[in-house]
Design an enzyme around this catalytic site. Structure first.
Site: not given
Length: 379
Positions: A158-159
């Site tokens: 998710c980063s």
């Protein structure tokens, strides 16, 4: 502004054609539960098989703040006998699905930045899951938009978007590229476990794109100087997906529960929120800025409660500022969790009203654990 200043000069988005409301999702899930419980009735009665539990709209919205999500294909997801999307396999000489949606977002960002494919000399395709191992999706996208230079794929869950923006900024600063396209095609519907009550509502599909370039070559009306980027990782198994090329060698079940998204949600909430808040605060402090001086926070869009706590830790518990306000806009209710793309959607949708000199923070956090922040100033 320094001579080697780097700016974000455009963003773009691909929004899938279909929506699934919580009501639709719950109806399909509960029908699946009823089918499974009927099929395993004897074992459930004997106590050797657990009975599945219905989901509800109230449960979903209280747990997450999500009200709907966009998906590329909804028929398969809402089929109680299937519960995952139906995608058509494409021949190798046809553009892949992931590259196709990335090109839409890329062209949107390029138009905003006033760029053509010929102006792009690096393409970074960064997302939580890649459609294939090789050739790199980025190189296919590079060809499709007529870009030169180089391209590569990267994944930090998710980063991924914020981590890729730092790579783009560094490439421009070092001179290895002048204008970088970062794309985040997130087909999360394909790696979500739609049959699991604890997570069946979490994700949605989307693709975002960002143009990062030298300030002295930027011509767009909307430019954001990147004041700094900061990344951190700390290993945790609390968000995990074991699907990969080794599965076949292990003779493991390709449809096993561990081959799709799974998480220990409560542990993630408890551990990541303080990490993310401390990360942002430290990044701002390094640039001589206070959290209360930030005009807007474009936070990772995974969970309403998470964002509420991050904001409270940054601006003070007594403050009236909260997630969903002008200072910390939400897109979660409309898009659900779109993995790496969430904070970029927030930036794309909620920056037009900001004034020259205003400072904002793009921040994502997720599996890894991984946290990435980008601090930018409106020019």
């Amino acid at each position: 502004m320094s001579n080697n200043a780097v700016v974000i000069s455009g963003t773009g988005i691909y929004v899938p054609p279909h929506t699934i409301t919580n009501e639709e999702l719950v109806a399909a899930f509960n029908a699946y539960v009823d089918l499974q419980n009927a099929e395993n009735a004897a074992a459930i009665a004997a106590g050797t098989h657990p009975a599945l539990t219905h989901s509800s709209v109230e449960f979903i919205e209280k747990a997450s703040g999500i009200k709907q999500r966009y998906v590329i294909e909804k028929g398969g997801v809402l089929d109680p006998t299937r519960m995952y999307p139906r995608f058509q396999e494409r021949p190798d000489d046809e553009i892949s699905l992931m590259a196709e949606i990335a090109v839409v977002a890329a062209k949107d960002a390029m138009a905003q930045a006033g760029k053509t494919g010929a102006d792009i000399d690096a393409v970074l395709c960064s997302s939580a899951n890649m459609q294939r191992a090789y050739p790199a999706m980025a190189i296919e996208i590079q060809q499709a938009i007529g870009a030169g230079g180089y391209g590569f794929d990267m994944n930090v869950a998710c980063s991924s978007a914020t981590f890729a923006i730092e790579q783009a900024v560094n490439a421009v600063k070092s001179g290895s590229a002048k204008c970088v396209l970062v794309v985040n095609p997130e087909i999360t519907s394909a790696h979500l476990e739609w049959k699991d009550r604890d997570c069946h509502f979490i994700f949605g599909d989307v693709c975002t794109a960002v143009i990062v370039e030298r300030a002295d070559s930027a011509t767009s009306k909307d430019q954001w100087e990147v004041l700094g980027t900061k990344l951190v990782t700390q290993f945790s198994n609390n968000i995990r997906n074991n699907f990969g090329f080794m599965n076949r060698m292990e003779d493991s079940d390709p449809n096993g529960r561990d081959k799709t998204f799974r998480q220990e949600g409560r542990k993630v909430f408890k551990e990541v929120v303080p990490m993310a808040a401390a990360h942002i605060e430290a990044h701002l402090a390094a640039l001589g800025k206070e959290p209360t001086a930030v005009r807007r926070y474009w936070l990772h869009q995974a969970n309403l409660g998470m964002n509420q706590l991050v904001i409270k830790k940054l601006v003070g518990a007594e403050s009236t500022v909260q997630a969903g306000s002008d200072v910390a806009p939400l897109i979660l209710d409309e898009f659900a969790n779109t993995a790496s793309a969430g904070s970029i959607i927030a930036f794309h949708r909620h920056r037009a009203d900001m004034q020259p000199g205003d400072v904002g923070v793009i921040c994502s956090f997720g599996a890894g654990y991984s946290i990435g922040s980008v601090i930018a100033k409106k020019l």
